[in-house]
Motif scaffolding. Sequence first.
Motif, short mmCIF file in Angstrom:
data_model
loop_
_atom_site.label_atom_id
_atom_site.label_comp_id
_atom_site.label_asym_id
_atom_site.label_seq_id
_atom_site.Cartn_x
_atom_site.Cartn_y
_atom_site.Cartn_z
N UNK A 1 0.82 -1.20 0.00
CA UNK A 1 0.00 0.00 0.00
C UNK A 1 0.85 1.25 0.00
N UNK A 2 0.20 2.39 0.21
CA UNK A 2 0.92 3.66 0.17
C UNK A 2 0.63 4.52 1.40
N UNK A 3 0.29 3.87 2.49
CA UNK A 3 -0.08 4.61 3.70
C UNK A 3 1.05 5.52 4.18
N UNK A 4 2.25 4.99 4.35
CA UNK A 4 3.36 5.80 4.86
C UNK A 4 3.65 6.98 3.95
N UNK A 5 3.59 6.76 2.64
CA UNK A 5 3.84 7.85 1.71
C UNK A 5 2.81 8.95 1.88
N UNK A 6 1.56 8.57 2.04
CA UNK A 6 0.50 9.57 2.19
C UNK A 6 0.64 10.35 3.50
N UNK A 7 1.07 9.66 4.54
CA UNK A 7 1.25 10.32 5.83
C UNK A 7 2.54 11.14 5.84
N UNK A 8 3.50 10.75 5.01
CA UNK A 8 4.80 11.40 5.00
C UNK A 8 5.73 10.83 6.05
N UNK A 9 5.52 9.56 6.39
CA UNK A 9 6.33 8.91 7.41
C UNK A 9 7.44 8.11 6.75
N UNK A 10 8.69 8.37 7.15
CA UNK A 10 9.84 7.73 6.52
C UNK A 10 10.75 7.04 7.53
N UNK A 11 10.22 6.66 8.68
CA UNK A 11 10.95 5.90 9.68
C UNK A 11 12.29 6.54 10.07
N UNK A 12 12.30 7.83 10.41
CA UNK A 12 13.56 8.43 10.89
C UNK A 12 13.96 7.80 12.21
N UNK A 13 15.24 7.50 12.34
CA UNK A 13 15.69 6.78 13.53
C UNK A 13 16.13 7.69 14.67
N UNK A 14 16.58 8.92 14.34
CA UNK A 14 17.10 9.80 15.37
C UNK A 14 16.45 11.18 15.33
N UNK A 15 15.25 11.25 14.82
CA UNK A 15 14.48 12.49 14.78
C UNK A 15 13.03 12.17 15.09
N UNK A 16 12.36 13.05 15.84
CA UNK A 16 10.96 12.81 16.18
C UNK A 16 10.00 13.32 15.11
N UNK A 17 10.53 13.75 13.97
CA UNK A 17 9.67 14.26 12.91
C UNK A 17 8.67 13.19 12.45
N UNK A 18 9.10 11.95 12.38
CA UNK A 18 8.19 10.89 11.94
C UNK A 18 7.00 10.75 12.86
N UNK A 19 7.24 10.76 14.16
CA UNK A 19 6.14 10.63 15.10
C UNK A 19 5.26 11.87 15.13
N UNK A 20 5.84 13.03 14.91
CA UNK A 20 5.00 14.23 14.83
C UNK A 20 4.09 14.17 13.61
N UNK A 21 4.59 13.60 12.51
CA UNK A 21 3.74 13.41 11.33
C UNK A 21 2.64 12.38 11.59
N UNK A 22 3.00 11.29 12.28
CA UNK A 22 1.98 10.30 12.61
C UNK A 22 0.90 10.90 13.50
N UNK A 23 1.31 11.72 14.47
CA UNK A 23 0.33 12.33 15.36
C UNK A 23 -0.59 13.29 14.60
N UNK A 24 -0.03 13.99 13.62
CA UNK A 24 -0.84 14.95 12.86
C UNK A 24 -1.73 14.28 11.82
N UNK A 25 -1.19 13.24 11.15
CA UNK A 25 -1.88 12.73 9.96
C UNK A 25 -2.20 11.24 9.99
N UNK A 26 -1.63 10.47 10.94
CA UNK A 26 -1.74 9.02 10.87
C UNK A 26 -3.15 8.49 10.93
N UNK A 27 -3.87 8.80 11.99
CA UNK A 27 -5.24 8.32 12.12
C UNK A 27 -6.14 8.95 11.06
N UNK A 28 -5.95 10.23 10.82
CA UNK A 28 -6.77 10.93 9.83
C UNK A 28 -6.67 10.27 8.46
#
Length: 408
Positions: free
Chosen positions: A243-270
């Motif tokens: 699927x393309x869920x991560x691409x749509x959310x903009x999540x790229x599994x950053x290992x040492x930055x919280x940007x990924x989780x901030x994107x999940x919080x903003x867009x993941x469930x939505x």
Amino acid sequence: MTHSTTTPVALAMWDFSWLERRWPGAGYEDWEQALDELTDRGYDTVRIDAYPHLVAAGPYREWELVPVWNQQMWGAPAPVRVRVLPALIAFLTAARRHGVAVILSSWFREDVEDTRMWIRSPQDLAGIWVETLRHLDQAGLLDTVLFVDLCNEFPLDIWAPFLYSDPSIRRIAPGEPGRRYAARSTPEVAVWMRSAIDGVRTVHPDLDLTFSVSTELATWPDQEVGFLDVLEVHVWMANSESGDYDRRVGYHQPRFSDEGYRRLARHGREEYERDRLRHDEALFTMIDTMADWSRAVGKPLYTSECWSLVDYKDWPGLEWDWILDLNARAVEYAAGTGRWAGMATSNFCGPQFVGMWREVEWHRRLTRAITSATLDADLADTVPSRDVGGETVAARADGHVRGSGLRV
């Protein structure tokens, strides 16, 4: 807890967390408590990192491990010091007391000397596992091992960087670390896998062996898996292959930055709720694809990492209810295919994921669904079984064949 020889096993992935997360409040500082809570929720098997490269290089010495990330809840977010073999023996002994079987795997954790890079050939990979299993055999603990996964999610270079030091592999997968991938469908990688399996099997012919995988799932017909005893597949809705869920959310599994989780919080469930049918179809279609693979090659499926998102945790703006719902539907659907000899309810099934771990009744309901499922008749003689503390942890068929139908 009594284990029937006709029931699939309910798995929890405790990866390298079982050893590295032992500071107060980290979840595994008291193995007896963690295992009590595990069995109370209905689980009878754990998959852990045996650190075979470190056991082979220095079973009793102290190793300093560097973090693979500081954003995820698996393992430690900072350097830790461990003595592997004494801990491994103690943990397996505790697991036996609780009637819990163990799947041994390895994420080949990096230490300050990068000992994993001493592996230069499939024979080296086999050798470190043979040495690790020798220690467990001497301790009388091999009967706790359900099967051995020689490398987590092979051949991802985050877990198997040593593979890419082989000149034959470098030729087909050039590039910098983190950007290399050598397909399992290539003869070079297939030979690597088969040779490593054969090297361990020569010494332990009765032990079931495999490589777990999370990629090339849809192209399974191109892969040779005759030398694997079981298929350990990791399946998620968010897997980009289905699927393309991560691409749509903009999540790229950053290992040492919280940007990924901030994107999940903003867009993941939505994003999931906005296009739920699309995302569900990606997951359930992949479950069907894996069931087809199992039927085609006559091998049982195990899944210890699954079903919704790859990454999640207790974090501001992240809620567990929609994750619990999707994972529950996936468990019930996969159990109905008759092909899974063991599965997890998610890859967040550990005490460090407080929001999920505290849902005790949810765990009990789903582990009952897993262990009450019936396997297809052709799997009767192909699934591993181990007697753990006088209780058989196994998956055997009783002749009843289950079908599937997409439920989304």
